[in-house]
Design a protein around this motif. Structure first.
Motif, PDB file in Angstrom:
ATOM      1  N   UNK A 232     -30.003   9.950 -16.140  1.00  0.00           N
ATOM      2  CA  UNK A 232     -30.493   9.815 -14.771  1.00  0.00           C
ATOM      3  C   UNK A 232     -29.708   8.795 -13.957  1.00  0.00           C
ATOM      4  N   UNK A 233     -29.516   7.592 -14.496  1.00  0.00           N
ATOM      5  CA  UNK A 233     -28.810   6.571 -13.714  1.00  0.00           C
ATOM      6  C   UNK A 233     -27.335   6.923 -13.551  1.00  0.00           C
ATOM      7  N   UNK A 234     -26.766   7.660 -14.518  1.00  0.00           N
ATOM      8  CA  UNK A 234     -25.387   8.128 -14.363  1.00  0.00           C
ATOM      9  C   UNK A 234     -25.300   9.155 -13.242  1.00  0.00           C
ATOM     10  N   UNK A 235     -26.231  10.110 -13.225  1.00  0.00           N
ATOM     11  CA  UNK A 235     -26.244  11.126 -12.168  1.00  0.00           C
ATOM     12  C   UNK A 235     -26.467  10.492 -10.799  1.00  0.00           C
ATOM     13  N   UNK A 236     -27.301   9.480 -10.737  1.00  0.00           N
ATOM     14  CA  UNK A 236     -27.548   8.787  -9.476  1.00  0.00           C
ATOM     15  C   UNK A 236     -26.248   8.203  -8.925  1.00  0.00           C
ATOM     16  N   UNK A 237     -25.465   7.560  -9.794  1.00  0.00           N
ATOM     17  CA  UNK A 237     -24.194   6.989  -9.347  1.00  0.00           C
ATOM     18  C   UNK A 237     -23.180   8.074  -9.003  1.00  0.00           C
ATOM     19  N   UNK A 238     -23.166   9.164  -9.746  1.00  0.00           N
ATOM     20  CA  UNK A 238     -22.270  10.279  -9.428  1.00  0.00           C
ATOM     21  C   UNK A 238     -22.568  10.799  -8.021  1.00  0.00           C
ATOM     22  N   UNK A 239     -23.840  10.958  -7.706  1.00  0.00           N
ATOM     23  CA  UNK A 239     -24.200  11.451  -6.371  1.00  0.00           C
ATOM     24  C   UNK A 239     -23.879  10.415  -5.297  1.00  0.00           C
ATOM     25  N   UNK A 240     -24.020   9.138  -5.607  1.00  0.00           N
ATOM     26  CA  UNK A 240     -23.655   8.097  -4.645  1.00  0.00           C
ATOM     27  C   UNK A 240     -22.161   8.114  -4.358  1.00  0.00           C
ATOM     28  N   UNK A 241     -21.359   8.366  -5.394  1.00  0.00           N
ATOM     29  CA  UNK A 241     -19.914   8.510  -5.184  1.00  0.00           C
ATOM     30  C   UNK A 241     -19.646   9.674  -4.241  1.00  0.00           C
ATOM     31  N   UNK A 242     -20.291  10.812  -4.499  1.00  0.00           N
ATOM     32  CA  UNK A 242     -20.079  12.002  -3.671  1.00  0.00           C
ATOM     33  C   UNK A 242     -20.509  11.761  -2.229  1.00  0.00           C
ATOM     34  N   UNK A 243     -21.600  11.039  -2.052  1.00  0.00           N
ATOM     35  CA  UNK A 243     -22.129  10.795  -0.711  1.00  0.00           C
ATOM     36  C   UNK A 243     -21.450   9.608  -0.032  1.00  0.00           C
ATOM     37  N   UNK A 244     -20.706   8.802  -0.805  1.00  0.00           N
ATOM     38  CA  UNK A 244     -20.014   7.659  -0.217  1.00  0.00           C
ATOM     39  C   UNK A 244     -20.898   6.448  -0.015  1.00  0.00           C
ATOM     40  N   UNK A 245     -21.957   6.319  -0.817  1.00  0.00           N
ATOM     41  CA  UNK A 245     -22.825   5.142  -0.741  1.00  0.00           C
ATOM     42  C   UNK A 245     -22.372   4.161  -1.816  1.00  0.00           C
ATOM     43  N   UNK A 246     -21.668   3.129  -1.402  1.00  0.00           N
ATOM     44  CA  UNK A 246     -21.096   2.166  -2.357  1.00  0.00           C
ATOM     45  C   UNK A 246     -22.038   0.998  -2.553  1.00  0.00           C
ATOM     46  N   UNK A 247     -22.558   0.799  -3.774  1.00  0.00           N
ATOM     47  CA  UNK A 247     -23.433  -0.356  -4.004  1.00  0.00           C
ATOM     48  C   UNK A 247     -22.624  -1.641  -4.065  1.00  0.00           C
ATOM     49  N   UNK A 248     -23.314  -2.752  -3.919  1.00  0.00           N
ATOM     50  CA  UNK A 248     -22.647  -4.047  -4.021  1.00  0.00           C
ATOM     51  C   UNK A 248     -22.542  -4.511  -5.467  1.00  0.00           C
ATOM     52  N   UNK A 249     -23.423  -4.000  -6.331  1.00  0.00           N
ATOM     53  CA  UNK A 249     -23.448  -4.437  -7.719  1.00  0.00           C
ATOM     54  C   UNK A 249     -24.042  -3.326  -8.576  1.00  0.00           C
TER      55      UNK A 249
END
Length: 376
Positions: A92-109
């Motif tokens: 789940x947390x891996x998929x969440x980051x994969x989708x954030x990469x696709x959407x261009x939402x870059x976390x700070x940490x």
């Protein structure tokens, strides 16, 4: 509404084999509107159990994937607060980051709390995924771990052996999660103001709080029935705001696995301590086949607690009141009685694990691509 024949026509574009990752197709069962579906792999001929029970979810998958529609968008507060991903190194947390990469939402940490007792495949995956994230312009994965000042251990396993006890979950408590996960992350972010463990904290979080702005933590619960039972869905406490992107965009377990495959990445194994009392029989079969040394160490924790200064009372072992792992492993002829030696055939154990493992639960044949570029 699409008919069963239309679902089958699109199925080959949607289904990925839970055993080898190859493409398969849907076979629908039942009658509308109570249809279920199973997949049949075109590469290894594996026929899954019925793991798409929701007709609504089947139709949504078809719409989004076969028509190439952009997945639902994650929405986060736009007030400039630092964004922190609580990375658990699972699906789940891996998929969440994969989708954030696709959407261009870059976390700070991106923060991973390491109890020291994860499976080897999890640590391997973290290293690989860290490189993949950085290749996409994302921050790497920051690891934090419990660091006692005086205790002779730094892992949950060491804690159990030193104190001659079992993980708290065996006693129906959750202090091991608080001590080695949540507490460790909060100490890194907020710091500790006094005492032998005094530390400064993460400056962006402290600066935001000083301005009255609570950092945002992203938690990777999916929208499926299992996570819906355990998800807390707390929105805010005194230090942080919490968001659950996968639940926000209504991604199920199937969606998460498909997103990871679509990114060219392998699906990670189930993330958990090798001695976790929540482990199911199929996981012990898998561990006996793949990591007999870890199974022996888990049994050592159990034996030490049983024979130790506290005893176990009405708790049998790692499975709490239900049964001890030793009893079960000896009964299943996985280990020689009274020893830590695995005597069962590894392939036979893997076959049993596959037969019992719930569909889409884990990647029993975990293998990394040769390089990050190969996964890109």
């Amino acid at each position: 509404m699409l008919s069963a024949s239309e679902i089958n026509a699109y199925g080959h574009q949607l289904v990925l084999c839970p055993q080898c990752g190859g493409q398969g197709h849907f076979e629908t069962l039942g009658a509308e509107p109570y249809m279920t579906a199973k997949s049949v792999c075109g590469q290894c001929d594996y026929a899954s159990a019925d793991y798409y029970p929701s007709r609504e979810n089947i139709l949504r998958l078809i719409k989004e994937w076969s028509l190439g529609l952009r997945p639902s968008q994650i929405e986060l507060p736009a007030d400039g607060a630092p964004v922190i991903v609580n990375y658990g190194a699972g699906v789940d947390s891996t998929a969440m980051l994969v989708h954030m990469v696709e959407q261009g939402i870059r976390p700070d940490l991106i923060l991973f709390a390491d109890p020291g007792d994860e499976k080897p495949e999890t640590y391997i995956y973290i290293e690989f995924f860290d490189g993949w994230l950085q290749s996409k312009g994302f921050p790497g994965i920051t690891r934090v771990a419990y660091q006692p000042v005086r205790a002779p251990y730094s892992t949950l396993e060491g804690n159990c052996l030193a104190n001659e006890t079992l993980p708290s979950i065996s006693f129906r408590k959750k202090s091991c999660t608080l001590k080695f996960k949540a507490g460790v992350m909060d100490a890194f972010l907020l710091g500790i103001s006094r005492g032998p463990n005094k530390k400064p904290g993460w400056e962006p979080a402290l600066n935001a709080l000083a301005q009255g702005l609570k950092p945002v933590k992203l938690i990777g619960y999916d929208n499926g029935p299992l996570d819906s039972c355990r998800a807390v869905d707390i929105e805010e406490d005194k230090s942080f705001r919490y968001r659950y992107p996968l639940r926000q965009i209504k991604w199920s377990r199937e969606d998460c696995i498909l997103a990871i495959h679509k990114a060219g990445l392998p699906v990670p194994v189930k993330s958990a301590c090798f001695h976790c009392a929540s482990s199911k029989p199929w996981e012990l079969y898998w561990m006996g086949a793949k990591h007999p040394d870890l199974l022996a160490r888990a049994l050592k924790i159990e034996d030490t607690a049983r024979d130790g200064k506290h005893g176990l009372g009405n708790v049998q072992g790692l499975w709490g009141q239900k049964e001890s792992w030793r009893q079960w492993c000896e009964q299943e002829a996985i280990i020689a009685p009274g020893t830590y030696t695995v005597i069962a055939d590894p392939q036979a154990l893997l076959q049993k694990a596959r037969a019992l493992m719930p569909p889409l639960e884990s990647n029993l044949d975990f293998k990394l691509p040769q390089s990050i570029q190969e996964a890109a």
